[in-house]
Design an enzyme around this catalytic site. Structure first.
Site, short mmCIF file in Angstrom:
data_model
loop_
_atom_site.label_atom_id
_atom_site.label_comp_id
_atom_site.label_asym_id
_atom_site.label_seq_id
_atom_site.Cartn_x
_atom_site.Cartn_y
_atom_site.Cartn_z
N CYS A 2 0.84 -1.25 -0.16
CA CYS A 2 -0.09 -0.10 -0.14
C CYS A 2 1.01 1.06 -0.05
CB CYS A 2 -0.89 -0.12 1.10
SG CYS A 2 -1.84 1.42 1.38
N CYS A 12 -0.58 4.16 2.21
CA CYS A 12 -0.35 3.84 3.60
C CYS A 12 0.99 4.20 4.02
CB CYS A 12 -0.82 2.49 4.10
SG CYS A 12 -2.07 1.76 3.33
N ASP A 13 2.09 3.52 3.17
CA ASP A 13 3.30 3.53 3.64
C ASP A 13 4.45 4.19 2.94
OD1 ASP A 13 2.36 1.45 5.36
OD2 ASP A 13 3.00 -0.07 4.13
#
Ligand code: NAP
Length: 308
Positions: free
Chosen positions: A135, A138-139
């Protein structure tokens, strides 16, 4: 049948939430089962959605939240639970949860979407969360100013590469063929971005690193040449797989596990409907998932009216 719900919706991504909105407006006694309260499904992991009509350049998380608020506002009943299986019973279905509880309903709409496919190479599992990510949204922020790789050639890989290129020093896009699968407009953007380098015809054989990712062992499938590519992280974006084992006994699936269903959501099992990415379809998008949710409720209403 009076205690039974008219409809159980399993999943709360765009398909499930749209179905919930339509079901509330159709006054169906409905329950939505979701694994966790962060509704939105895959779009939560999408940085920008720029093809949902009327809401240009919306953050996927915000769009998911808006859909959830809409369903909430109409009084939708949600239950957080993991579904173990769905059984056919007289006059409907029993949806059984992992904790042994169950709900019964006259109809079901399965809207569980699909999950990330893993590369299945050495180092991937061990370094998950330590430089191996599925992701970028997300990261990605953890890799600001660093060098990363994205694996894949579809829309998600191209979008991830573009997103990461904004903050990372260098992004390698590793694709196993010599043409991308993703949208032409994204291809153009990727190829025009200076700090993205595409490694064509290349597969990732191993992911190396002690405590965090430090390099990838790559192989060119045409020349058979191998190389060790130094990176701080690797984002794997090679598609999704539906999780449909829970209904394997009661409905027909295709060879990849997608529920065989048409645009009305109708499946091989009367009363059991499907919506969104989990069904067989040509185009898996937020807009087609939402449209599936609406169509499936329409089909549920028709089915219920024919049972009386
Ligand atoms: P996808 O379209 O299925 O693409 C997967 C990519 O990964 C392909 O390029 C494939 O290579 C590659 N791949 C698969 N297995 C691999 C392996 N073991 N090793 C290396 N490479 C591998 O998946 P996606 O990009 O996740 O997209 C999923 C769906 O969501 C698609 O229908 C997409 O259009 C949709 N989507 C749309 C948007 C948007 O419209 N904004 C955004 C995101 C996703 P090959 O090309 O060689 O098969």
């Amino acid at each position: 049948m009076s205690n039974k719900y008219d409809l159980t919706i399993i999943g709360s991504g765009p398909a499930g939430l749209t179905a919930a909105i339509y079901a509330q407006r159709a006054l169906l006694k409905t329950i939505v089962i979701e694994k966790n309260p962060m509704s939105g499904g895959q779009i939560l992991n999408t940085y920008e959605v720029d093809n949902y009509p009327g809401i240009p350049m919306v953050n996927g998380f915000d769009l998911g939240l808006k859909m959830r608020e809409h369903a909430d506002k109409l009084g939708t009943e949600f239950k957080i639970a993991t579904v173990q299986k769905v059984e056919q019973i007289e006059d409907g279905f029993r949806t059984v949860f992992q904790n042994g509880e169950a709900v019964e309903s006259k109809t079901v709409i399965l809207a569980t979407g699909a999950e990330c496919v893993t590369l299945n190479v050495e180092g991937e599992e061990r370094l998950k969360g330590m430089g191996v990510s599925y992701c970028a949204t997300c990261d990605g922020a953890f890799f600001r100013g660093k060098t990363v790789a994205v694996v894949g050639g579809g829309d998600v890989a191209l979008e991830d590469a573009l997103f990461l290129a904004r903050g990372c020093e260098k992004v390698y896009l590793i694709h196993r063929r010599d043409t991308f699968r993703g949208a032409k407009i994204l291809q153009q953007q990727v190829l025009a971005t200076e700090n993205i380098e595409v490694l064509w015809d290349t597969v990732t054989e191993e992911i190396h690193g002690d405590t965090t990712v430090s390099s990838l062992k790559l192989k060119n499938v045409k020349t058979k040449e191998e190389q060790e590519l130094q990176v701080n992280g690797v984002f794997i974006a090679i598609g999704n797989r539906p999780d449909t084992e829970m209904v394997a006994d009661i409905v027909k699936r295709d060879e990849k596990g997608y529920i065989i269903g048409d645009e009305t959501g109708t499946t091989s099992t009367p009363g059991f409907f499907v919506a969104g990415d989990v069904r067989t379809k040509a185009l898996r998008q937020v807009v087609t998932a939402a449209s599936d949710g609406a169509n499936a409720v329409y089909a549920v209403e028709k089915y219920l009216s024919e049972q009386i």
